[in-house]
Design an enzyme around this catalytic site. Structure first.
Site, mmCIF file in Angstrom:
data_model
loop_
_atom_site.group_PDB
_atom_site.id
_atom_site.type_symbol
_atom_site.label_atom_id
_atom_site.label_comp_id
_atom_site.label_asym_id
_atom_site.label_seq_id
_atom_site.Cartn_x
_atom_site.Cartn_y
_atom_site.Cartn_z
ATOM 1 N N GLU A 178 0.819 -1.219 0.000
ATOM 2 C CA GLU A 178 0.000 0.000 0.000
ATOM 3 C C GLU A 178 0.850 1.266 0.000
ATOM 4 O O GLU A 178 0.798 2.078 0.931
ATOM 5 C CB GLU A 178 -0.950 -0.001 1.201
ATOM 6 N N GLU A 371 -5.530 -8.185 -1.153
ATOM 7 C CA GLU A 371 -6.198 -8.048 0.149
ATOM 8 C C GLU A 371 -7.667 -7.734 -0.069
ATOM 9 O O GLU A 371 -8.001 -6.882 -0.901
ATOM 10 C CB GLU A 371 -5.618 -6.889 0.972
HETATM 11 C C1 BG6 Z 1 -4.439 -2.877 4.820
HETATM 12 C C2 BG6 Z 1 -3.085 -3.308 5.286
HETATM 13 O O1 BG6 Z 1 -4.459 -1.491 4.854
HETATM 14 O O2 BG6 Z 1 -5.561 -3.208 5.555
HETATM 15 C C3 BG6 Z 1 -3.076 -4.417 6.310
HETATM 16 O O3 BG6 Z 1 -2.235 -3.636 4.212
HETATM 17 C C4 BG6 Z 1 -4.246 -4.227 7.257
HETATM 18 O O4 BG6 Z 1 -1.835 -4.431 6.955
HETATM 19 C C5 BG6 Z 1 -5.539 -4.301 6.454
HETATM 20 O O5 BG6 Z 1 -4.254 -5.129 8.317
HETATM 21 C C6 BG6 Z 1 -6.796 -4.250 7.277
HETATM 22 O O6 BG6 Z 1 -6.801 -3.146 8.113
HETATM 23 P P1 BG6 Z 1 -7.017 -3.305 9.677
HETATM 24 O O7 BG6 Z 1 -6.816 -1.941 10.231
HETATM 25 O O8 BG6 Z 1 -8.402 -3.809 9.850
HETATM 26 O O9 BG6 Z 1 -5.999 -4.275 10.152
#
Ligand code: BG6
Length: 476
Positions: A178, A371
């Site tokens: 990211e 993701e």
């Molecule tokens: C993304 C990141 O922004 O979102 C991860 O690459 C992160 O590291 C994921 O865990 C989900 O966000 P969160 O705050 O729910 O963990």
């Protein structure tokens, strides 16, 4: 029709959110270690300085879910679900504890040797993020993080070690997780804590430039070491909708998208877009960009584009006075048409199709969704079993839209890795309670629990999805 035969189904994690063992086998301290659960937002954004452990705070990355000592068991479970790929990241300070050493730490490398061999044993393709929000602390305190040009050569050294060591074993690499998050979470994304009176945007974009050059250099080295290597950039995705059809709001949405796409424009096309150069000019941002930098960027665009998708956002007119809500460290007005997760993140499966298409339209390069997922509170029974129909519903709806993007729109998609395939520490809040996994881990926000792993209902569901190559999304 449907997904390609070799579609890479799997899951994703990040070192600091799952490995634990923060001081084991010579690992050095990293920025991510000293981000506690308390005051987290202030610290990740670089507004509050915390450069070491302080009394009265809980630091979840220290132990996390201790995958460092559980990776065999965890990978066996991934294999049981039928994973074709597993995305994980390298903890930079395991390999170079301070960051500026000449020789790498063999004990740190040994961990990744074993982890990668374990994956290959099950025919799981490793997908490696070279840095996922981490930088050795020494590079923060002594060099000022990615603000400093010298950090490029330290990163280059890390890449050389990794590409040579894992030649023939790892083919897919992501340079920075990211990368656009750097603008929203500078301490996490670039090891930056602001000084009094500092021209923040100047520092942020100079750090961004260094990461962009480092990413292009990584691409160059990876291709030199092994022409089979495929290098991807990675952005926090999610298009902006205009708040209203008012042209000023539409323009606001358009320019907000460009704030994120700027990074990918450089990584995919190899040069700074005019709109960015003009923005710098108007805002007194003077970047040091050498001729050599320009040549490196130009000659080494990425092979594919990867991104995370959790939700869409709203763009508004520049002078609009609207209340913002927070979603994944982005500030955005509320979208009343969408349901929200327990953490207030909008749920927008169709926005996923829009996002996939908008990226593909712009770059015409293969995409990889690395993701996507639902952070939710799970209530396990006495055996650790969770009936997570809400998660199944969320994922099924998103996979359906992803399938439409492939089937109906013709997008070239390499794979899909769900976020936090095993419960891990939340990057945004530091909580364990915000769970994404198919595998439940017995641990609470403050480190209590046995760390026992158990399968949730979604475990078998995802297994079926993979076995049917995304055709069977039913929950029964
Ligand atoms: C993304 C990141 O922004 O979102 C991860 O690459 C992160 O590291 C994921 O865990 C989900 O966000 P969160 O705050 O729910 O963990």
């Amino acid at each position: 029709m449907g997904f390609r035969k070799d579609f890479l189904w799997g899951g994703a994690t990040a070192a600091n959110q799952c490995e634990g063992a923060y001081d084991v086998d010579g690992r050095g301290l990293a920025n991510v270690d000293v981000i506690p659960i308390e005051d987290r937002a202030e610290i990740v954004t670089g507004k509050r300085k915390m450069l070491d452990f302080e009394e009265g705070y809980f630091y979840p990355a220290k132990e996390s879910i201790d995958m460092y000592h559980h990776y065999e068991e965890d990978i066996a479970l991934f294999a049981e679900m039928g994973f074709k790929t597993y995305r994980f990241s390298i903890a930079w300070s395991r390999i170079f504890p301070k960051g500026d050493e000449v020789e790498p730490n063999e004990r740190g490398l040994a961990f990744y040797d074993n982890l990668i061999d374990e994956l290959l044993k099950y025919d799981i393709e490793p997908l490696v993020t070279i840095t996922h929000f981490d930088i050795p602390m020494h590079l923060v305190t002594e060099y000022g993080g990615w603000r400093n040009r010298k950090v490029i050569s330290f990163y280059e050294r890390l890449c050389k070690v990794l590409f040579n060591r894992y030649k023939g074993k790892v083919k897919y690499w992501l340079t920075f997780n990211e990368i656009n998050m750097l603008l929203h979470a500078p301490f996490m994304g670039a090891g930056i804590v602001f000084d009094e009176g500092e021209h923040k945007e100047q520092s942020l974009y100079q750090a961004a430039h260094h990461e962009l050059v480092a990413s292009a250099l990584a691409t160059k080295i990876a291709h030199e070491v092994d022409p089979n290597n495929k290098i991807g950039c990675m952005m926090a995705g999610g298009v902006h909708y205009p708040l209203t059809p008012k042209p000023e709001d539409v323009w606001g949405a358009y320019t907000s998208d460009r704030e994120n796409l700027f990074f990918i424009d450089v990584q995919a096309r190899g040069y700074y877009p005019n709109y960015a150069l003009k923005y710098f000019e108007r805002n007194g941002i003077e970047l040091e960009i050498s001729h050599e930098d320009k040549a490196i960027l130009k000659e080494n665009p990425v092979d594919f584009i990867s991104f995370s998708y959790y939700n869409t956002r709203i763009g508004v007119a520049e002078d609009a006075e609207v209340e913002n809500v927070e979603s994944n460290l982005f500030q955005t007005p509320d979208n009343p048409y969408l349901e929200k997760t327990e953490w207030g993140w909008p749920i927008d499966p169709l926005g996923f199709r829009t996002t996939i298409n908008s990226i593909y339209d712009r770059y015409q390069k293969p995409l990889f969704v690395v993701e996507n997922g639902l952070g939710a509170v799970d209530e396990p029974d006495e055996n650790g079993y969770v009936e997570d129909d809400y998660r199944i519903k969320y994922l099924a709806e998103h996979i359906k839209q992803m399938r439409d993007a492939v089937d109906l729109d013709g997008v070239d998609l390499l794979g899909y890795t769900t976020w936090g395939c095993i419960d891990l520490v939340s990057a945004g809040t530091g909580e364990m309670k915000k769970r994404y996994g198919f595998i439940y881990v017995d641990r609470d926000n403050y480190g209590n629990g046995t760390l026992k792993r158990s399968k949730k209902k979604s475990f078998n569901w995802y297994k079926k999805v993979i076995a049917s190559n995304g055709e069977d999304l039913s929950n029964n």
